[in-house]
Design a protein around this motif. Structure first.
Motif, PDB file in Angstrom:
ATOM      1  N   GLY A  36       0.688  -1.291   0.010  1.00 56.00           N
ATOM      2  CA  GLY A  36      -0.036   0.121   0.047  1.00 56.00           C
ATOM      3  C   GLY A  36       0.957   1.273   0.080  1.00 56.00           C
ATOM      4  N   GLN A  37       2.095   1.347  -0.136  1.00 55.58           N
ATOM      5  CA  GLN A  37       2.993   2.301  -0.383  1.00 55.58           C
ATOM      6  C   GLN A  37       2.727   2.908  -1.858  1.00 55.58           C
ATOM      7  OE1 GLN A  37       6.761   0.554   0.217  1.00 55.58           O
ATOM      8  NE2 GLN A  37       6.383   0.561   2.347  1.00 55.58           N
ATOM      9  N   HIS A  38       2.150   4.340  -1.804  1.00 53.27           N
ATOM     10  CA  HIS A  38       1.970   4.764  -3.095  1.00 53.27           C
ATOM     11  C   HIS A  38       2.809   6.010  -3.587  1.00 53.27           C
ATOM     12  CE1 HIS A  38      -1.783   2.416  -2.875  1.00 53.27           C
ATOM     13  NE2 HIS A  38      -2.121   2.962  -1.883  1.00 53.27           N
ATOM     14  N   ASP A  39       3.916   5.799  -3.393  1.00 50.28           N
ATOM     15  CA  ASP A  39       4.858   6.863  -3.766  1.00 50.28           C
ATOM     16  C   ASP A  39       5.051   6.990  -5.194  1.00 50.28           C
ATOM     17  OD1 ASP A  39       6.119   4.166  -3.605  1.00 50.28           O
ATOM     18  OD2 ASP A  39       7.956   5.280  -3.599  1.00 50.28           O
ATOM     19  N   ARG A  40       4.759   6.006  -5.898  1.00 47.20           N
ATOM     20  CA  ARG A  40       4.682   6.014  -7.498  1.00 47.20           C
ATOM     21  C   ARG A  40       3.452   6.177  -7.996  1.00 47.20           C
ATOM     22  NH1 ARG A  40       8.409   1.247  -9.535  1.00 47.20           N
ATOM     23  NH2 ARG A  40       7.637   1.848 -11.406  1.00 47.20           N
ATOM     24  N   GLY A  41       2.285   6.585  -6.978  1.00 43.04           N
ATOM     25  CA  GLY A  41       0.981   6.625  -7.611  1.00 43.04           C
ATOM     26  C   GLY A  41       0.260   5.051  -7.477  1.00 43.04           C
ATOM     27  N   MET A  42      -1.088   5.394  -7.797  1.00 42.96           N
ATOM     28  CA  MET A  42      -1.957   3.902  -7.577  1.00 42.96           C
ATOM     29  C   MET A  42      -1.393   3.192  -9.018  1.00 42.96           C
ATOM     30  SD  MET A  42      -3.615   3.984  -5.088  1.00 42.96           S
ATOM     31  CE  MET A  42      -5.046   2.856  -5.109  1.00 42.96           C
ATOM     32  N   PRO A  43      -1.502   1.633  -8.727  1.00 42.31           N
ATOM     33  CA  PRO A  43      -1.186   0.904  -9.942  1.00 42.31           C
ATOM     34  C   PRO A  43      -2.361   0.993 -10.793  1.00 42.31           C
ATOM     35  CG  PRO A  43      -1.845  -0.217  -7.883  1.00 42.31           C
ATOM     36  CD  PRO A  43      -1.789   1.033  -7.506  1.00 42.31           C
ATOM     37  N   SER A  44      -1.986   0.639 -12.265  1.00 39.83           N
ATOM     38  CA  SER A  44      -2.936   0.944 -13.236  1.00 39.83           C
ATOM     39  C   SER A  44      -3.952  -0.151 -13.341  1.00 39.83           C
ATOM     40  CB  SER A  44      -2.114   1.108 -14.535  1.00 39.83           C
ATOM     41  OG  SER A  44      -1.490  -0.195 -14.885  1.00 39.83           O
ATOM     42  N   LEU A  45      -4.987  -0.022 -13.888  1.00 38.20           N
ATOM     43  CA  LEU A  45      -5.995  -1.359 -13.840  1.00 38.20           C
ATOM     44  C   LEU A  45      -5.277  -2.498 -14.925  1.00 38.20           C
ATOM     45  CD1 LEU A  45      -8.504  -2.669 -13.486  1.00 38.20           C
ATOM     46  CD2 LEU A  45      -9.330  -1.579 -15.523  1.00 38.20           C
ATOM     47  N   GLU A  46      -4.286  -2.095 -15.595  1.00 35.36           N
ATOM     48  CA  GLU A  46      -3.585  -3.083 -16.586  1.00 35.36           C
ATOM     49  C   GLU A  46      -2.637  -3.872 -15.501  1.00 35.36           C
ATOM     50  OE1 GLU A  46      -3.974   0.179 -17.565  1.00 35.36           O
ATOM     51  OE2 GLU A  46      -5.351  -0.166 -19.081  1.00 35.36           O
ATOM     52  N   THR A  47      -2.033  -3.138 -14.763  1.00 36.67           N
ATOM     53  CA  THR A  47      -1.130  -3.846 -13.658  1.00 36.67           C
ATOM     54  C   THR A  47      -2.091  -4.699 -12.926  1.00 36.67           C
ATOM     55  OG1 THR A  47       0.493  -1.819 -13.834  1.00 36.67           O
ATOM     56  CG2 THR A  47       0.614  -3.343 -11.895  1.00 36.67           C
ATOM     57  N   MET A  48      -2.940  -4.310 -12.455  1.00 38.00           N
ATOM     58  CA  MET A  48      -3.868  -5.122 -11.425  1.00 38.00           C
ATOM     59  C   MET A  48      -4.320  -6.343 -12.077  1.00 38.00           C
ATOM     60  SD  MET A  48      -3.314  -3.818  -8.742  1.00 38.00           S
ATOM     61  CE  MET A  48      -4.375  -4.524  -7.574  1.00 38.00           C
ATOM     62  N   GLN A  49      -4.630  -6.097 -13.377  1.00 35.40           N
ATOM     63  CA  GLN A  49      -5.157  -7.539 -14.233  1.00 35.40           C
ATOM     64  C   GLN A  49      -4.081  -8.109 -14.554  1.00 35.40           C
ATOM     65  OE1 GLN A  49      -8.459  -7.954 -15.545  1.00 35.40           O
ATOM     66  NE2 GLN A  49      -7.216  -9.917 -15.622  1.00 35.40           N
ATOM     67  N   ALA A  50      -2.757  -7.720 -14.730  1.00 35.42           N
ATOM     68  CA  ALA A  50      -1.619  -8.730 -15.017  1.00 35.42           C
ATOM     69  C   ALA A  50      -1.234  -9.462 -13.719  1.00 35.42           C
ATOM     70  CB  ALA A  50      -0.435  -7.815 -15.491  1.00 35.42           C
ATOM     71  N   LEU A  51      -1.482  -8.614 -12.703  1.00 36.20           N
ATOM     72  CA  LEU A  51      -1.311  -9.514 -11.136  1.00 36.20           C
ATOM     73  C   LEU A  51      -2.612 -10.499 -10.946  1.00 36.20           C
ATOM     74  CD1 LEU A  51      -0.039  -6.262  -9.025  1.00 36.20           C
ATOM     75  CD2 LEU A  51       1.360  -8.307  -9.988  1.00 36.20           C
ATOM     76  N   ALA A  52      -3.798 -10.125 -11.186  1.00 42.12           N
ATOM     77  CA  ALA A  52      -4.720 -10.990 -11.208  1.00 42.12           C
ATOM     78  C   ALA A  52      -4.509 -12.561 -11.979  1.00 42.12           C
ATOM     79  CB  ALA A  52      -5.867 -10.367 -11.306  1.00 42.12           C
ATOM     80  N   ASN A  53      -4.011 -12.228 -13.297  1.00 37.68           N
ATOM     81  CA  ASN A  53      -3.680 -13.217 -14.170  1.00 37.68           C
ATOM     82  C   ASN A  53      -2.783 -14.203 -13.591  1.00 37.68           C
ATOM     83  OD1 ASN A  53      -5.767 -12.260 -16.106  1.00 37.68           O
ATOM     84  ND2 ASN A  53      -4.317 -11.114 -17.146  1.00 37.68           N
ATOM     85  N   VAL A  54      -1.678 -13.615 -12.885  1.00 40.12           N
ATOM     86  CA  VAL A  54      -0.522 -14.240 -12.501  1.00 40.12           C
ATOM     87  C   VAL A  54      -1.089 -15.279 -11.411  1.00 40.12           C
ATOM     88  CG1 VAL A  54       1.625 -14.293 -11.300  1.00 40.12           C
ATOM     89  CG2 VAL A  54       1.200 -12.867 -13.270  1.00 40.12           C
ATOM     90  N   LEU A  55      -2.067 -14.492 -10.519  1.00 43.98           N
ATOM     91  CA  LEU A  55      -2.546 -15.243  -9.323  1.00 43.98           C
ATOM     92  C   LEU A  55      -3.732 -16.130  -9.451  1.00 43.98           C
ATOM     93  CD1 LEU A  55      -2.005 -12.105  -6.785  1.00 43.98           C
ATOM     94  CD2 LEU A  55      -0.807 -14.289  -6.757  1.00 43.98           C
ATOM     95  N   ASP A  56      -3.915 -16.083 -10.853  1.00 43.02           N
ATOM     96  CA  ASP A  56      -5.222 -16.979 -11.292  1.00 43.02           C
ATOM     97  C   ASP A  56      -6.364 -16.764 -10.368  1.00 43.02           C
ATOM     98  OD1 ASP A  56      -6.307 -18.719 -13.009  1.00 43.02           O
ATOM     99  OD2 ASP A  56      -5.779 -20.474 -11.595  1.00 43.02           O
ATOM    100  N   VAL A  57      -6.706 -15.434 -10.162  1.00 39.80           N
ATOM    101  CA  VAL A  57      -8.038 -15.092  -9.524  1.00 39.80           C
ATOM    102  C   VAL A  57      -8.644 -13.970 -10.509  1.00 39.80           C
ATOM    103  CG1 VAL A  57      -7.352 -15.560  -7.307  1.00 39.80           C
ATOM    104  CG2 VAL A  57      -6.747 -13.191  -8.133  1.00 39.80           C
ATOM    105  N   PRO A  58      -9.904 -13.796 -10.328  1.00 36.61           N
ATOM    106  CA  PRO A  58     -10.557 -12.514 -11.020  1.00 36.61           C
ATOM    107  C   PRO A  58      -9.964 -11.129 -10.322  1.00 36.61           C
ATOM    108  CG  PRO A  58     -12.355 -14.057 -10.108  1.00 36.61           C
ATOM    109  CD  PRO A  58     -10.936 -14.516  -9.796  1.00 36.61           C
TER     110      PRO A  58
END
Length: 71
Positions: A36-58
């Motif tokens: 939750g450290q947002h010094d570089r801003g919030m993650p993009s939706l694309e980044t969150m989607q990539a993470l969800a894909n890797v974790l195999d979750v919606p």
């Protein structure tokens, strides 16, 4: 949301470096997102989607109040 990411990762038995590598993002950026450290801003939706894909979750499961990991 962001601690949920860590919970899902741990339940899947993955290391932060593995998730970052497979999502094609910098490991230190992943750790900041997860903690939750947002010094570089919030993650993009694309980044969150990539993470969800890797974790195999919606992607919405990362944002839900309750998530049950079915491993």
């Amino acid at each position: 949301m962001l601690t949920k990411l860590k919970l899902i990762r741990l339940k899947k038995g993955l290391k932060a470096k593995e998730v970052a590598r497979d999502a094609k993002i910098d490991a230190s950026w992943y750790c900041r997102i997860e903690n939750g450290q947002h010094d570089r801003g919030m993650p993009s939706l694309e980044t969150m989607q990539a993470l969800a894909n890797v974790l195999d979750v919606p992607v919405d499961s990362i944002f839900k109040a309750k998530y049950e990991c079915k491993v």
